[in-house]
Design a protein around this motif. Sequence first.
Motif, PDB file in Angstrom:
ATOM      1  N   ASP A   4     -15.176  25.744 -29.947  1.00 42.35           N
ATOM      2  CA  ASP A   4     -16.533  26.167 -30.287  1.00 42.35           C
ATOM      3  C   ASP A   4     -16.583  26.575 -31.755  1.00 42.35           C
ATOM      4  OD1 ASP A   4     -18.998  27.361 -30.548  1.00 42.35           O
ATOM      5  OD2 ASP A   4     -18.911  28.378 -28.609  1.00 42.35           O
ATOM      6  N   PRO A   5     -17.431  25.908 -32.564  1.00 41.62           N
ATOM      7  CA  PRO A   5     -17.466  26.260 -33.997  1.00 41.62           C
ATOM      8  C   PRO A   5     -17.842  27.724 -34.256  1.00 41.62           C
ATOM      9  CG  PRO A   5     -19.256  24.725 -33.420  1.00 41.62           C
ATOM     10  CD  PRO A   5     -18.345  24.814 -32.238  1.00 41.62           C
ATOM     11  N   GLN A   6     -18.402  28.420 -33.234  1.00 41.28           N
ATOM     12  CA  GLN A   6     -18.649  29.863 -33.398  1.00 41.28           C
ATOM     13  C   GLN A   6     -17.325  30.627 -33.581  1.00 41.28           C
ATOM     14  OE1 GLN A   6     -21.979  31.593 -30.664  1.00 41.28           O
ATOM     15  NE2 GLN A   6     -21.124  29.911 -29.493  1.00 41.28           N
ATOM     16  N   GLY A   7     -16.242  30.060 -33.039  1.00 42.19           N
ATOM     17  CA  GLY A   7     -14.914  30.627 -33.264  1.00 42.19           C
ATOM     18  C   GLY A   7     -14.680  31.996 -32.660  1.00 42.19           C
ATOM     19  N   ALA A   8     -15.302  32.283 -31.527  1.00 46.06           N
ATOM     20  CA  ALA A   8     -15.186  33.633 -30.964  1.00 46.06           C
ATOM     21  C   ALA A   8     -13.774  33.923 -30.437  1.00 46.06           C
ATOM     22  CB  ALA A   8     -16.222  33.815 -29.860  1.00 46.06           C
ATOM     23  N   SER A   9     -13.162  32.967 -29.766  1.00 48.21           N
ATOM     24  CA  SER A   9     -11.825  33.290 -29.234  1.00 48.21           C
ATOM     25  C   SER A   9     -10.807  33.382 -30.366  1.00 48.21           C
ATOM     26  CB  SER A   9     -11.388  32.327 -28.124  1.00 48.21           C
ATOM     27  OG  SER A   9     -11.551  30.995 -28.482  1.00 48.21           O
ATOM     28  N   SER A  10     -10.985  32.614 -31.438  1.00 49.91           N
ATOM     29  CA  SER A  10     -10.110  32.751 -32.610  1.00 49.91           C
ATOM     30  C   SER A  10     -10.278  34.153 -33.208  1.00 49.91           C
ATOM     31  CB  SER A  10     -10.464  31.717 -33.681  1.00 49.91           C
ATOM     32  OG  SER A  10     -10.614  30.439 -33.120  1.00 49.91           O
ATOM     33  N   PHE A  11     -11.521  34.632 -33.226  1.00 48.41           N
ATOM     34  CA  PHE A  11     -11.822  35.969 -33.748  1.00 48.41           C
ATOM     35  C   PHE A  11     -11.109  37.040 -32.916  1.00 48.41           C
ATOM     36  CE2 PHE A  11     -14.537  39.756 -33.278  1.00 48.41           C
ATOM     37  CZ  PHE A  11     -14.614  40.202 -34.592  1.00 48.41           C
ATOM     38  N   TYR A  12     -11.219  36.921 -31.587  1.00 49.72           N
ATOM     39  CA  TYR A  12     -10.577  37.921 -30.717  1.00 49.72           C
ATOM     40  C   TYR A  12      -9.063  37.951 -30.929  1.00 49.72           C
ATOM     41  CZ  TYR A  12     -14.866  38.607 -27.945  1.00 49.72           C
ATOM     42  OH  TYR A  12     -16.137  38.917 -27.523  1.00 49.72           O
ATOM     43  N   PHE A  13      -8.482  36.798 -31.203  1.00 52.06           N
ATOM     44  CA  PHE A  13      -7.023  36.749 -31.377  1.00 52.06           C
ATOM     45  C   PHE A  13      -6.603  36.883 -32.847  1.00 52.06           C
ATOM     46  CE2 PHE A  13      -6.741  34.764 -27.045  1.00 52.06           C
ATOM     47  CZ  PHE A  13      -5.886  35.711 -26.513  1.00 52.06           C
ATOM     48  N   ARG A  14      -7.576  37.113 -33.716  1.00 53.88           N
ATOM     49  CA  ARG A  14      -7.294  37.324 -35.144  1.00 53.88           C
ATOM     50  C   ARG A  14      -6.541  36.148 -35.760  1.00 53.88           C
ATOM     51  NH1 ARG A  14      -7.101  43.209 -36.175  1.00 53.88           N
ATOM     52  NH2 ARG A  14      -7.665  44.227 -34.230  1.00 53.88           N
ATOM     53  N   VAL A  15      -6.907  34.939 -35.373  1.00 50.63           N
ATOM     54  CA  VAL A  15      -6.235  33.756 -35.917  1.00 50.63           C
ATOM     55  C   VAL A  15      -7.250  32.913 -36.674  1.00 50.63           C
ATOM     56  CG1 VAL A  15      -4.930  31.667 -35.360  1.00 50.63           C
ATOM     57  CG2 VAL A  15      -4.562  33.730 -34.033  1.00 50.63           C
ATOM     58  N   ARG A  16      -6.895  32.521 -37.875  1.00 50.12           N
ATOM     59  CA  ARG A  16      -7.797  31.695 -38.697  1.00 50.12           C
ATOM     60  C   ARG A  16      -7.135  30.351 -38.994  1.00 50.12           C
ATOM     61  NH1 ARG A  16     -10.673  35.696 -42.802  1.00 50.12           N
ATOM     62  NH2 ARG A  16     -11.293  33.732 -43.719  1.00 50.12           N
ATOM     63  N   PRO A  17      -7.952  29.316 -39.144  1.00 54.10           N
ATOM     64  CA  PRO A  17      -7.353  28.018 -39.485  1.00 54.10           C
ATOM     65  C   PRO A  17      -6.986  27.968 -40.968  1.00 54.10           C
ATOM     66  CG  PRO A  17      -9.738  27.838 -39.410  1.00 54.10           C
ATOM     67  CD  PRO A  17      -9.418  29.259 -39.062  1.00 54.10           C
ATOM     68  N   ASP A  18      -6.130  27.029 -41.329  1.00 56.48           N
ATOM     69  CA  ASP A  18      -5.897  26.754 -42.757  1.00 56.48           C
ATOM     70  C   ASP A  18      -7.205  26.293 -43.363  1.00 56.48           C
ATOM     71  OD1 ASP A  18      -3.332  27.394 -42.846  1.00 56.48           O
ATOM     72  OD2 ASP A  18      -2.536  25.336 -42.816  1.00 56.48           O
ATOM     73  N   SER A  19      -7.445  26.647 -44.595  1.00 57.18           N
ATOM     74  CA  SER A  19      -8.751  26.314 -45.183  1.00 57.18           C
ATOM     75  C   SER A  19      -8.986  24.796 -45.207  1.00 57.18           C
ATOM     76  CB  SER A  19      -8.862  26.902 -46.582  1.00 57.18           C
ATOM     77  OG  SER A  19      -7.780  26.463 -47.349  1.00 57.18           O
ATOM     78  N   GLY A  20      -7.918  24.018 -45.352  1.00 58.75           N
ATOM     79  CA  GLY A  20      -8.106  22.566 -45.464  1.00 58.75           C
ATOM     80  C   GLY A  20      -8.192  21.828 -44.148  1.00 58.75           C
ATOM     81  N   SER A  21      -7.835  22.494 -43.013  1.00 57.85           N
ATOM     82  CA  SER A  21      -7.703  21.711 -41.782  1.00 57.85           C
ATOM     83  C   SER A  21      -9.058  21.428 -41.136  1.00 57.85           C
ATOM     84  CB  SER A  21      -6.766  22.412 -40.792  1.00 57.85           C
ATOM     85  OG  SER A  21      -7.265  23.664 -40.462  1.00 57.85           O
ATOM     86  N   LYS A  22      -9.148  20.241 -40.555  1.00 57.07           N
ATOM     87  CA  LYS A  22     -10.416  19.723 -40.032  1.00 57.07           C
ATOM     88  C   LYS A  22     -10.158  18.849 -38.823  1.00 57.07           C
ATOM     89  CE  LYS A  22     -13.651  18.767 -43.809  1.00 57.07           C
ATOM     90  NZ  LYS A  22     -14.094  17.696 -44.675  1.00 57.07           N
ATOM     91  N   TRP A  23     -11.160  18.749 -37.941  1.00 59.67           N
ATOM     92  CA  TRP A  23     -11.116  17.714 -36.904  1.00 59.67           C
ATOM     93  C   TRP A  23     -11.735  16.461 -37.534  1.00 59.67           C
ATOM     94  CZ3 TRP A  23      -9.738  17.963 -31.523  1.00 59.67           C
ATOM     95  CH2 TRP A  23      -9.265  19.214 -31.102  1.00 59.67           C
ATOM     96  N   THR A  24     -10.940  15.401 -37.627  1.00 58.89           N
ATOM     97  CA  THR A  24     -11.442  14.140 -38.169  1.00 58.89           C
ATOM     98  C   THR A  24     -11.027  13.012 -37.215  1.00 58.89           C
ATOM     99  OG1 THR A  24      -9.426  13.664 -39.363  1.00 58.89           O
ATOM    100  CG2 THR A  24     -11.094  14.940 -40.551  1.00 58.89           C
ATOM    101  N   LYS A  25     -11.407  11.814 -37.580  1.00 58.47           N
ATOM    102  CA  LYS A  25     -11.014  10.650 -36.777  1.00 58.47           C
ATOM    103  C   LYS A  25      -9.488  10.580 -36.645  1.00 58.47           C
ATOM    104  CE  LYS A  25     -13.004   6.119 -36.243  1.00 58.47           C
ATOM    105  NZ  LYS A  25     -13.432   4.915 -36.897  1.00 58.47           N
ATOM    106  N   GLN A  26      -8.825  10.986 -37.737  1.00 54.20           N
ATOM    107  CA  GLN A  26      -7.363  10.956 -37.761  1.00 54.20           C
ATOM    108  C   GLN A  26      -6.758  11.887 -36.694  1.00 54.20           C
ATOM    109  OE1 GLN A  26      -5.691  12.374 -41.382  1.00 54.20           O
ATOM    110  NE2 GLN A  26      -3.988  10.941 -41.345  1.00 54.20           N
ATOM    111  N   THR A  27      -7.456  12.999 -36.414  1.00 51.65           N
ATOM    112  CA  THR A  27      -6.967  13.946 -35.405  1.00 51.65           C
ATOM    113  C   THR A  27      -6.744  13.241 -34.073  1.00 51.65           C
ATOM    114  OG1 THR A  27      -8.454  15.533 -36.484  1.00 51.65           O
ATOM    115  CG2 THR A  27      -7.410  16.257 -34.461  1.00 51.65           C
TER     116      THR A  27
END
Length: 247
Positions: A39-62
């Motif tokens: 979820d782009p809202q990122g609520a579960s990431s917030f609860y676990f205090r985990v952030r993505p790398d600034s450059g990482s993305k979901w793309t076709k390559q993923t």
Amino acid sequence: MKVLACYSFKGGVGKTAAAVNLAYRAAQSGYRTLLIDLDPQGASSFYFRVRPDSGSKWTKQTFEESDVLLTQIRESDYSNLDLIPAQRSLRHLDILLKQTGSRETVLRRLLKKISHDYDLILLDCPPSISRLAENLFIAADLILVPVIPTPLSERTYDQLVQFFKDKDYDRKKLLPFFSMVDARKQLHQKTAVAMRQRYKRILRHAIPYSTDVERMGVHRAPIDLFARGRQANRAYLALWEEIEQHL
Ligand SMILES: Nc1ncnc2c1ncn2[C@@H]1O[C@H](COP(=O)(O)OP(=O)(O)OP(=O)(O)O)[C@@H](O)[C@H]1O
Ligand SMILES: [Mg+2]
């Protein structure tokens, strides 16, 4: 490896609260667990205090090279529990899935490729019924659906079941449970009784309405860490133990 999705196309029903607390529970029980925040809202990431790398993305390559997703895995503060945090690019996941052209099985194939290090992959899903949702219905072994026992939530669940019938998805995957239950409300009691008569797969254990769940946002931690002996925490434990019997 099993895939468990916390899903409803109704918003604000307790999907993320369940994903966070159940992922923590599973990890505590010894399951090597990966929580993917879809979820782009990122609520579960917030609860676990985990952030993505600034450059990482979901793309076709993923979807084409599973190694790309592997690099996005982050450790949480808890043993046995890793996370793929949400990213803003998830807003375009539906379009991306359409572009891959391979319809509903693409997510399932991707998860299979990253599955070897995990016993359980939990997906925290956004509230929509879209190409992503159809991918989830194929990819997940079980779909946990929080239902607030009110007529509107009942209707949403009826619509989901109808969608499964129309599209011939496996209805046995659906595991609904009551969420945010206020035992003092007659309407909650009546709706729950009526729904249990119609849907035999509704889990026996329910999550009560509790400010302890809301306080997860203050503590930014699973409820067990700050409200151990409390009713809501015991409810998530009981719910987890019941879900475990279905795995
Ligand atoms: N059992 C509960 N008792 C009281 N408040 C709750 C409970 N479960 C969730 N909440 C609160 O309700 C709000 C929505 O919960 P949550 O984020 O888990 O729902 P969601 O289904 O994931 O929402 P969305 O559709 O936006 O992703 C949050 O503020 C959360 O703290
Ligand atoms: Mg959510």
